[in-house]
Design a protein around this motif. Sequence first.
Motif, PDB file in Angstrom:
ATOM      1  N   ASN A  89       5.022  43.127 -26.082  1.00  0.00           N
ATOM      2  CA  ASN A  89       4.877  43.365 -24.926  1.00  0.00           C
ATOM      3  C   ASN A  89       6.103  42.966 -23.785  1.00  0.00           C
ATOM      4  OD1 ASN A  89       2.257  42.729 -24.669  1.00  0.00           O
ATOM      5  ND2 ASN A  89       2.462  40.683 -25.615  1.00  0.00           N
ATOM      6  N   ARG A  90       7.229  43.651 -24.203  1.00  0.00           N
ATOM      7  CA  ARG A  90       8.236  43.225 -24.058  1.00  0.00           C
ATOM      8  C   ARG A  90       8.457  44.860 -22.714  1.00  0.00           C
ATOM      9  NH1 ARG A  90      13.788  42.705 -25.813  1.00  0.00           N
ATOM     10  NH2 ARG A  90      13.786  41.268 -27.008  1.00  0.00           N
ATOM     11  N   ASN A  91       8.680  44.104 -21.306  1.00  0.00           N
ATOM     12  CA  ASN A  91       8.823  44.947 -19.970  1.00  0.00           C
ATOM     13  C   ASN A  91       9.429  46.123 -20.267  1.00  0.00           C
ATOM     14  OD1 ASN A  91       6.760  43.397 -18.352  1.00  0.00           O
ATOM     15  ND2 ASN A  91       8.609  42.390 -18.344  1.00  0.00           N
ATOM     16  N   VAL A  92       9.449  47.146 -19.571  1.00  0.00           N
ATOM     17  CA  VAL A  92       9.532  48.876 -19.835  1.00  0.00           C
ATOM     18  C   VAL A  92       9.729  49.044 -18.183  1.00  0.00           C
ATOM     19  CG1 VAL A  92       9.098  49.564 -21.324  1.00  0.00           C
ATOM     20  CG2 VAL A  92       8.217  49.909 -19.743  1.00  0.00           C
ATOM     21  N   PHE A  93      10.663  49.880 -17.407  1.00  0.00           N
ATOM     22  CA  PHE A  93      10.482  50.765 -15.993  1.00  0.00           C
ATOM     23  C   PHE A  93      11.503  51.822 -15.733  1.00  0.00           C
ATOM     24  CE2 PHE A  93      14.684  48.865 -16.213  1.00  0.00           C
ATOM     25  CZ  PHE A  93      15.661  49.051 -15.362  1.00  0.00           C
ATOM     26  N   GLY A  94      11.253  52.162 -14.824  1.00  0.00           N
ATOM     27  CA  GLY A  94      11.822  53.665 -14.583  1.00  0.00           C
ATOM     28  C   GLY A  94      10.496  54.953 -14.590  1.00  0.00           C
ATOM     29  N   GLY A  95      10.596  55.862 -14.393  1.00  0.00           N
ATOM     30  CA  GLY A  95       9.852  56.534 -14.512  1.00  0.00           C
ATOM     31  C   GLY A  95       9.502  57.461 -15.437  1.00  0.00           C
ATOM     32  N   GLU A  96      10.587  57.388 -16.397  1.00  0.00           N
ATOM     33  CA  GLU A  96      10.211  58.321 -17.849  1.00  0.00           C
ATOM     34  C   GLU A  96       8.575  57.765 -18.639  1.00  0.00           C
ATOM     35  OE1 GLU A  96      12.977  58.341 -21.958  1.00  0.00           O
ATOM     36  OE2 GLU A  96      14.173  58.361 -20.351  1.00  0.00           O
ATOM     37  N   TRP A  97       8.297  56.365 -18.359  1.00  0.00           N
ATOM     38  CA  TRP A  97       7.550  55.948 -19.237  1.00  0.00           C
ATOM     39  C   TRP A  97       6.162  56.131 -18.679  1.00  0.00           C
ATOM     40  CZ3 TRP A  97       9.912  54.755 -23.465  1.00  0.00           C
ATOM     41  CH2 TRP A  97      11.036  53.875 -23.453  1.00  0.00           C
ATOM     42  N   ARG A  98       5.559  56.610 -19.603  1.00  0.00           N
ATOM     43  CA  ARG A  98       3.680  57.368 -19.540  1.00  0.00           C
ATOM     44  C   ARG A  98       2.717  56.604 -19.839  1.00  0.00           C
ATOM     45  NH1 ARG A  98       6.200  59.098 -15.351  1.00  0.00           N
ATOM     46  NH2 ARG A  98       6.910  60.906 -15.129  1.00  0.00           N
ATOM     47  N   GLU A  99       2.007  55.720 -19.502  1.00  0.00           N
ATOM     48  CA  GLU A  99       0.829  54.946 -20.003  1.00  0.00           C
ATOM     49  C   GLU A  99      -0.195  55.914 -21.241  1.00  0.00           C
ATOM     50  OE1 GLU A  99      -1.275  53.101 -17.325  1.00  0.00           O
ATOM     51  OE2 GLU A  99       0.092  52.553 -16.234  1.00  0.00           O
ATOM     52  N   GLY A 100      -0.154  55.832 -22.697  1.00  0.00           N
ATOM     53  CA  GLY A 100      -0.950  56.627 -23.666  1.00  0.00           C
ATOM     54  C   GLY A 100      -0.574  57.112 -23.902  1.00  0.00           C
ATOM     55  N   ILE A 101       0.466  57.737 -24.519  1.00  0.00           N
ATOM     56  CA  ILE A 101       1.282  58.493 -24.891  1.00  0.00           C
ATOM     57  C   ILE A 101       1.437  57.750 -26.010  1.00  0.00           C
ATOM     58  CG2 ILE A 101       3.706  59.467 -25.195  1.00  0.00           C
ATOM     59  CD1 ILE A 101       3.097  60.554 -22.165  1.00  0.00           C
ATOM     60  N   ILE A 102       1.806  57.895 -27.517  1.00  0.00           N
ATOM     61  CA  ILE A 102       2.535  57.176 -28.280  1.00  0.00           C
ATOM     62  C   ILE A 102       4.105  57.838 -28.723  1.00  0.00           C
ATOM     63  CG2 ILE A 102       2.986  56.790 -30.635  1.00  0.00           C
ATOM     64  CD1 ILE A 102      -0.690  56.618 -30.205  1.00  0.00           C
ATOM     65  N   TYR A 103       4.911  57.295 -28.292  1.00  0.00           N
ATOM     66  CA  TYR A 103       6.897  56.968 -28.953  1.00  0.00           C
ATOM     67  C   TYR A 103       6.656  57.081 -29.904  1.00  0.00           C
ATOM     68  CZ  TYR A 103       6.307  57.317 -23.388  1.00  0.00           C
ATOM     69  OH  TYR A 103       5.959  57.472 -22.204  1.00  0.00           O
ATOM     70  N   GLU A 104       7.622  58.028 -30.268  1.00  0.00           N
ATOM     71  CA  GLU A 104       8.102  57.194 -31.910  1.00  0.00           C
ATOM     72  C   GLU A 104       9.591  57.952 -31.914  1.00  0.00           C
ATOM     73  OE1 GLU A 104       8.363  59.886 -36.173  1.00  0.00           O
ATOM     74  OE2 GLU A 104       7.383  60.624 -34.609  1.00  0.00           O
TER      75      GLU A 104
END
Length: 119
Positions: A89-104
Motif C-alpha cells: 500500500n505504498r504510493n507510486v507516481f509517474g507515468g511509468e506505472w501501469r495498473e494490472g501489470i505484474i512487475y518483478e
Amino acid sequence: MKTFKMLLLGCAVSLSTMLYANPSEERFADMNSISHEIENILQESHLILDEELEVTIFFSISEDSKIQCINVASGNEDLNYFIQKELENRNVFGGEWREGIIYELSVDYSDTLLAYANL
C-alpha cells in the motif's frame, strides 16, 4: 497582543508542516526508488541474513496508485513477510506505472553490502 499573534502564527505554521510531512505516504517514481527502499529495509530489518541473499518481489499497482505485493521470494520466510508488510500500500507516481501489470524486481543483498561499505 503582538507577541500572542506571533506565537499563534508560529503554531499554525508548525501544525500545517507536520500535517503535510507524513513519511508513511512515501511515493515511488520508478523501479530504482523501490529497489533503494528494499535495500534500506534489508539494512534495517535486524534479521540475520545470508551475505549472498537475493530478494525477488512480484507486485502490481492498484487503481489508486498503490503497491500491491503478490509475492516476495528470498529463501527467508521472516524476511519475505517483513518486506511485504513494509511495501504493501505504498504510493507510486509517474507515468511509468501501469495498473494490472505484474512487475518483478530483484535485489542482490551482496550489492547492498558493498554499496554501504563504500560510503
